[in-house]
Design an enzyme around this catalytic site. Structure first.
Site, PDB file in Angstrom:
ATOM      1  N   ASN A   9       1.075  -1.032   0.087  1.00 51.86           N
ATOM      2  CA  ASN A   9      -0.066   0.105   0.079  1.00 51.86           C
ATOM      3  C   ASN A   9       0.972   1.262  -0.047  1.00 51.86           C
ATOM      4  O   ASN A   9       1.550   1.600   1.058  1.00 51.86           O
ATOM      5  CB  ASN A   9      -0.941  -0.086   1.212  1.00 51.86           C
ATOM      6  CG  ASN A   9      -1.689   1.369   1.122  1.00 51.86           C
ATOM      7  OD1 ASN A   9      -1.773   1.933   0.579  1.00 51.86           O
ATOM      8  ND2 ASN A   9      -2.237   1.504   2.502  1.00 51.86           N
ATOM      9  N   TRP A  10       1.042   1.650  -1.200  1.00 53.66           N
ATOM     10  CA  TRP A  10       1.938   2.984  -1.242  1.00 53.66           C
ATOM     11  C   TRP A  10       1.462   4.315  -0.468  1.00 53.66           C
ATOM     12  O   TRP A  10       2.132   5.185  -0.248  1.00 53.66           O
ATOM     13  CB  TRP A  10       2.086   3.386  -2.794  1.00 53.66           C
ATOM     14  CG  TRP A  10       2.928   2.437  -3.586  1.00 53.66           C
ATOM     15  CD1 TRP A  10       3.652   0.975  -3.082  1.00 53.66           C
ATOM     16  CD2 TRP A  10       3.270   2.291  -5.039  1.00 53.66           C
ATOM     17  NE1 TRP A  10       4.359   0.804  -4.076  1.00 53.66           N
ATOM     18  CE2 TRP A  10       4.166   1.226  -5.186  1.00 53.66           C
ATOM     19  CE3 TRP A  10       3.134   3.331  -5.943  1.00 53.66           C
ATOM     20  CZ2 TRP A  10       4.754   1.297  -6.382  1.00 53.66           C
ATOM     21  CZ3 TRP A  10       3.969   3.322  -7.165  1.00 53.66           C
ATOM     22  CH2 TRP A  10       4.685   2.249  -7.404  1.00 53.66           C
ATOM     23  N   LYS A  11       0.179   4.206  -0.272  1.00 51.27           N
ATOM     24  CA  LYS A  11      -0.428   5.304   0.313  1.00 51.27           C
ATOM     25  C   LYS A  11      -0.132   6.495  -0.537  1.00 51.27           C
ATOM     26  O   LYS A  11      -0.131   6.431  -1.618  1.00 51.27           O
ATOM     27  CB  LYS A  11       0.078   5.802   1.805  1.00 51.27           C
ATOM     28  CG  LYS A  11      -0.237   4.407   2.714  1.00 51.27           C
ATOM     29  CD  LYS A  11       0.268   4.530   4.202  1.00 51.27           C
ATOM     30  CE  LYS A  11      -0.232   3.183   4.724  1.00 51.27           C
ATOM     31  NZ  LYS A  11      -0.147   3.291   6.138  1.00 51.27           N
ATOM     32  N   HIS A  94      -9.277   1.280   4.612  1.00 54.35           N
ATOM     33  CA  HIS A  94      -8.286   1.325   5.379  1.00 54.35           C
ATOM     34  C   HIS A  94      -8.585   2.375   6.543  1.00 54.35           C
ATOM     35  O   HIS A  94      -9.416   3.236   6.515  1.00 54.35           O
ATOM     36  CB  HIS A  94      -7.049   2.218   4.515  1.00 54.35           C
ATOM     37  CG  HIS A  94      -5.970   2.009   5.180  1.00 54.35           C
ATOM     38  ND1 HIS A  94      -5.490   2.825   6.133  1.00 54.35           N
ATOM     39  CD2 HIS A  94      -4.969   0.986   4.930  1.00 54.35           C
ATOM     40  CE1 HIS A  94      -4.207   2.426   6.566  1.00 54.35           C
ATOM     41  NE2 HIS A  94      -3.738   1.436   5.717  1.00 54.35           N
ATOM     42  N   GLU A  96      -6.908   4.722   7.617  1.00 59.28           N
ATOM     43  CA  GLU A  96      -6.664   5.991   7.591  1.00 59.28           C
ATOM     44  C   GLU A  96      -7.902   6.837   6.802  1.00 59.28           C
ATOM     45  O   GLU A  96      -8.046   8.122   6.909  1.00 59.28           O
ATOM     46  CB  GLU A  96      -5.384   6.286   6.588  1.00 59.28           C
ATOM     47  CG  GLU A  96      -4.327   5.942   7.242  1.00 59.28           C
ATOM     48  CD  GLU A  96      -2.971   5.404   6.762  1.00 59.28           C
ATOM     49  OE1 GLU A  96      -2.983   5.495   5.575  1.00 59.28           O
ATOM     50  OE2 GLU A  96      -2.142   4.981   7.321  1.00 59.28           O
ATOM     51  N   GLU A 166      -5.409  -4.927  10.229  1.00 53.29           N
ATOM     52  CA  GLU A 166      -4.407  -3.805  10.512  1.00 53.29           C
ATOM     53  C   GLU A 166      -4.802  -3.343  12.019  1.00 53.29           C
ATOM     54  O   GLU A 166      -5.754  -2.058  11.857  1.00 53.29           O
ATOM     55  CB  GLU A 166      -4.332  -2.738   9.417  1.00 53.29           C
ATOM     56  CG  GLU A 166      -4.140  -3.407   7.905  1.00 53.29           C
ATOM     57  CD  GLU A 166      -3.477  -2.365   7.042  1.00 53.29           C
ATOM     58  OE1 GLU A 166      -2.469  -2.682   6.637  1.00 53.29           O
ATOM     59  OE2 GLU A 166      -3.934  -1.207   6.861  1.00 53.29           O
ATOM     60  N   GLY A 172       2.689   2.311  10.817  1.00 52.89           N
ATOM     61  CA  GLY A 172       3.492   3.459  10.650  1.00 52.89           C
ATOM     62  C   GLY A 172       4.133   3.754  11.822  1.00 52.89           C
ATOM     63  O   GLY A 172       4.980   4.826  11.927  1.00 52.89           O
ATOM     64  N   SER A 211       3.227  -2.296  10.155  1.00 55.37           N
ATOM     65  CA  SER A 211       4.849  -2.275  10.583  1.00 55.37           C
ATOM     66  C   SER A 211       5.426  -3.827  10.301  1.00 55.37           C
ATOM     67  O   SER A 211       6.095  -4.210  11.062  1.00 55.37           O
ATOM     68  CB  SER A 211       5.279  -1.776  11.944  1.00 55.37           C
ATOM     69  OG  SER A 211       4.809  -0.611  12.104  1.00 55.37           O
ATOM     70  N   GLY A 232       2.813  -1.075   4.120  1.00 50.69           N
ATOM     71  CA  GLY A 232       3.102   0.470   3.993  1.00 50.69           C
ATOM     72  C   GLY A 232       4.492   0.490   3.674  1.00 50.69           C
ATOM     73  O   GLY A 232       4.984   0.571   2.644  1.00 50.69           O
ATOM     74  N   GLY A 233       5.167   1.204   4.631  1.00 53.15           N
ATOM     75  CA  GLY A 233       6.555   1.750   4.568  1.00 53.15           C
ATOM     76  C   GLY A 233       7.641   0.738   3.757  1.00 53.15           C
ATOM     77  O   GLY A 233       8.216   1.445   2.825  1.00 53.15           O
TER      78      GLY A 233
HETATM   79  P1  13P Z   1       3.128   0.421   7.610  1.00 55.81           P
HETATM   80  O1  13P Z   1       3.579  -1.028   7.013  1.00 55.81           O
HETATM   81  O2  13P Z   1       3.903   1.517   7.387  1.00 55.81           O
HETATM   82  O3  13P Z   1       2.940   0.121   9.050  1.00 55.81           O
HETATM   83  O4  13P Z   1       1.718   0.639   7.076  1.00 55.81           O
HETATM   84  C1  13P Z   1       0.566  -0.364   7.159  1.00 55.81           C
HETATM   85  C2  13P Z   1      -0.504  -0.075   6.262  1.00 55.81           C
HETATM   86  O5  13P Z   1      -1.148   0.858   6.492  1.00 55.81           O
HETATM   87  C3  13P Z   1      -0.722  -0.605   5.047  1.00 55.81           C
HETATM   88  O6  13P Z   1      -2.151  -0.487   4.632  1.00 55.81           O
END
Ligand code: 13P
Length: 248
Positions: A9-11, A94, A96, A166, A172, A211, A232-233
Site C-alpha cells: 500500500n503505497w498510500k 483502510h 486512514e 491492521e 507506521g 509495521s 506500507g512503509g
Molecule cells: P506500515 O507498514 O507503514 O505500518 O503501514 C501499514 C498499512 O497501513 C498498510 O495498509
C-alpha cells in the site's frame, strides 16, 4: 492450502520517477514468486503500473473506490475506472480513510460491494485502536467491522474478498502485533466468515498489516491464519518489499 499474498500500500507516496525505480527494481529481482504480489497505488499512477507491470507477476490496484458508478461526485474514482486501467485489487476501509474521512462500517461495506460489481477484488481493512485494545474491545470492534461487510454480501461473494487485519496502533509506528496477537484476531475473523459461508472461510486470504518488515515477516507469516501482508512503509523500497515476498 491458501496461497500467500503480499500487497504493498503505497498510500500517498510516489512520483513518476520514483515509481519507475521501484517498479523496475521489483521486476528485476522478483523472478517467479511463490506468493501472489500486488501494489496498490495512487490513482494517477495506475497507467504507469499497467505500462510497467503488464506481463510481470505483480498485479496492481487502487486504494479506495467510490460507492457510485458515475456522475457528479467530484474527486471520486469508480470501480470501473480502476478496472479500465487493469487493476485487479482495491483497498477499502483502510483505517486512514475511516479516521480522516469518517468512513463508517456501512460505507466500507458499500464500497466492498461496489468493488465486486466492477470485477475487482476488495482488500477489506479492519482493525482496532490502541484505546479499544486496552479496553478489551478488539473482538467487538473488529467483529462489528467485518460483520457489517458480510451482512451486505451475497453468500456466493464471500470467497471473492481479501481481508486485512491492521491494528491501528501498529500502522507506521514500528510497533507490530505479536504473531500470536495477530493470529488470535485472524482466527476470530475466519470464524465470522465461516458463519456466513464455511467453504469460503477456508479460502479467503486474511492479511496482516502494521509495521510488517523483512525482519518480522517470517514469524507473522508462519501463523496458521496469517495468509500474507499489507505493507506500507516497507513497500516503498524494492529490497524490503522483495525480502518480505521472499519470506512468504
Ligand atoms: P506500515 O507498514 O507503514 O505500518 O503501514 C501499514 C498499512 O497501513 C498498510 O495498509
Amino acid at each position: 492450502m491458501r496461497r500467500k499474498f503480499i500487497a504493498g500500500n503505497w498510500k500517498m507516496n510516489g512520483s513518476l520517477a520514483a515509481n519507475a525505480i521501484l517498479l523496475n527494481g521489483l521486476k528485476a529481482e522478483i523472478g517467479r514468486p511463490a506468493c501472489a504480489v500486488a501494489v496498490c497505488v495512487p490513482a494517477p499512477y495506475l497507467a504507469q503500473c499497467r505500462e510497467e507491470l503488464t506481463g510481470s507477476p505483480v498485479a496492481w490496484g487502487g486504494q479506495d473506490v467510490s460507492v457510485h458508478e458515475s456522475g457528479a461526485y467530484t474527486g471520486e474514482v469508480s470501480g470501473a475506472m480502476l478496472a479500465d486501467f487493469g487493476s485487479r485489487y482495491v483497498i477499502v476501509g483502510h483505517s486512514e480513510r475511516r479516521t480522516y474521512h469518517g468512513e463508517s462500517n456501512e460505507l466500507v461495506a458499500q464500497k466492498t460491494v461496489s468493488a465486486l460489481k466492477a470485477g475487482l477484488i476488495p482488500i477489506v481493512c479492519v482493525g482496532e485502536s490502541l484505546a479499544e485494545r486496552e479496553a478489551g474491545r478488539t473482538d467487538a470492534v473488529v467483529g462489528a467491522q467485518i460483520d457489517a461487510v458480510l451482512s451486505m454480501l451475497d453468500v456466493g461473494d464471500v470467497g471473492k474478498i481479501v481481508i486485512a487485519y491492521e491494528p491501528v496502533w501498529a500502522i507506521g509506528t514500528g510497533k507490530t502485533a505479536t504473531p500470536q496477537m495477530a493470529q488470535d484476531v485472524h482466527a476470530m475473523l475466519r470464524s465470522r466468515l465461516a458463519m456466513k459461508n464455511a467453504d469460503a472461510a477456508e479460502t479467503v486470504q486474511i492479511l496482516y498489516g502494521g509495521s510488517m518488515k523483512p525482519d518480522n515477516a517470517r514469524d507473522l507469516l508462519a501463523m496458521p491464519d496469517i495468509d500474507g501482508g499489507l505493507i506500507g512503509g516497507a513497500a516503498l523500497k524494492a529490497a524490503d518489499f522483495l525480502a518480505i515476498i521472499k519470506a512468504a
